[in-house]
Design a protein around this motif. Structure first.
Motif, mmCIF file in Angstrom:
data_model
loop_
_atom_site.group_PDB
_atom_site.id
_atom_site.type_symbol
_atom_site.label_atom_id
_atom_site.label_comp_id
_atom_site.label_asym_id
_atom_site.label_seq_id
_atom_site.Cartn_x
_atom_site.Cartn_y
_atom_site.Cartn_z
ATOM 1 N N UNK A 3 2.295 -8.630 6.678
ATOM 2 C CA UNK A 3 1.740 -8.215 5.378
ATOM 3 C C UNK A 3 2.849 -8.112 4.323
ATOM 4 N N UNK A 4 3.976 -7.508 4.667
ATOM 5 C CA UNK A 4 5.072 -7.361 3.711
ATOM 6 C C UNK A 4 5.624 -8.731 3.313
ATOM 7 N N UNK A 5 5.767 -9.617 4.281
ATOM 8 C CA UNK A 5 6.237 -10.968 3.994
ATOM 9 C C UNK A 5 5.303 -11.719 3.067
ATOM 10 N N UNK A 6 4.011 -11.558 3.301
ATOM 11 C CA UNK A 6 3.001 -12.193 2.447
ATOM 12 C C UNK A 6 3.088 -11.647 1.027
ATOM 13 N N UNK A 7 3.282 -10.337 0.914
ATOM 14 C CA UNK A 7 3.391 -9.712 -0.409
ATOM 15 C C UNK A 7 4.637 -10.213 -1.132
ATOM 16 N N UNK A 74 -0.904 -2.356 -2.485
ATOM 17 C CA UNK A 74 -0.126 -3.510 -2.025
ATOM 18 C C UNK A 74 1.292 -3.449 -2.576
ATOM 19 N N UNK A 75 1.425 -3.070 -3.831
ATOM 20 C CA UNK A 75 2.745 -2.955 -4.443
ATOM 21 C C UNK A 75 3.477 -1.739 -3.860
ATOM 22 N N UNK A 80 7.701 1.222 -0.925
ATOM 23 C CA UNK A 80 8.073 2.045 0.233
ATOM 24 C C UNK A 80 9.167 1.374 1.052
ATOM 25 N N UNK A 81 9.050 0.060 1.233
ATOM 26 C CA UNK A 81 10.050 -0.679 1.993
ATOM 27 C C UNK A 81 11.411 -0.598 1.294
ATOM 28 N N UNK A 82 11.406 -0.817 -0.027
ATOM 29 C CA UNK A 82 12.660 -0.774 -0.791
ATOM 30 C C UNK A 82 13.263 0.629 -0.778
#
Length: 116
Positions: A3-7, A74-75, A80-82
């Protein structure tokens, strides 16, 4: 792709990022999203479809118009990852700053020692 890669893939394109920026101010028709770009309706539709597949945008029909709405969650996934790396980078920059300051002090001492 996860999902993160797709985003990230969806947000890698400047046109799609501009669309997301526009939608961050509220829903917009496909026609309104097309206006600022010198692209064909077909290309705009492809960009929107990519954002929909990445689950960043929801596209709904309202009468004859298609309305696009941003899915902030989605954003938030990207944010959160960053943020999970923020502490690492801040600590790394703090360590780098210490090293740079030590190097500057050493240069000043060396310059004084050699009469410069």
């Amino acid at each position: 792709m996860d999902r993160l890669g797709t985003t990230f893939a969806a947000l890698s394109d400047p046109t799609r990022r501009a669309m997301v920026e526009r939608l961050s101010h509220g829903p917009a028709s496909v026609h309104r999203l097309t206006e600022p770009f010198a692209l064909s309706q077909q290309m705009i539709s492809k960009h929107i479809a990519y954002l929909v597949r990445a689950r960043i945008v929801i596209k709904t029909k309202r009468g004859r118009e298609s309305i696009c709405t941003l899915r902030p969650e989605a954003i938030k996934t990207v944010s959160d990852w960053a943020m999970s790396y923020r502490q690492f980078w801040e600590e790394s920059f703090d360590k780098l700053e210490v090293v740079v300051n030590e190097m500057k002090k050493a240069e000043v001492k060396d310059a004084r020692r050699h009469g410069k």
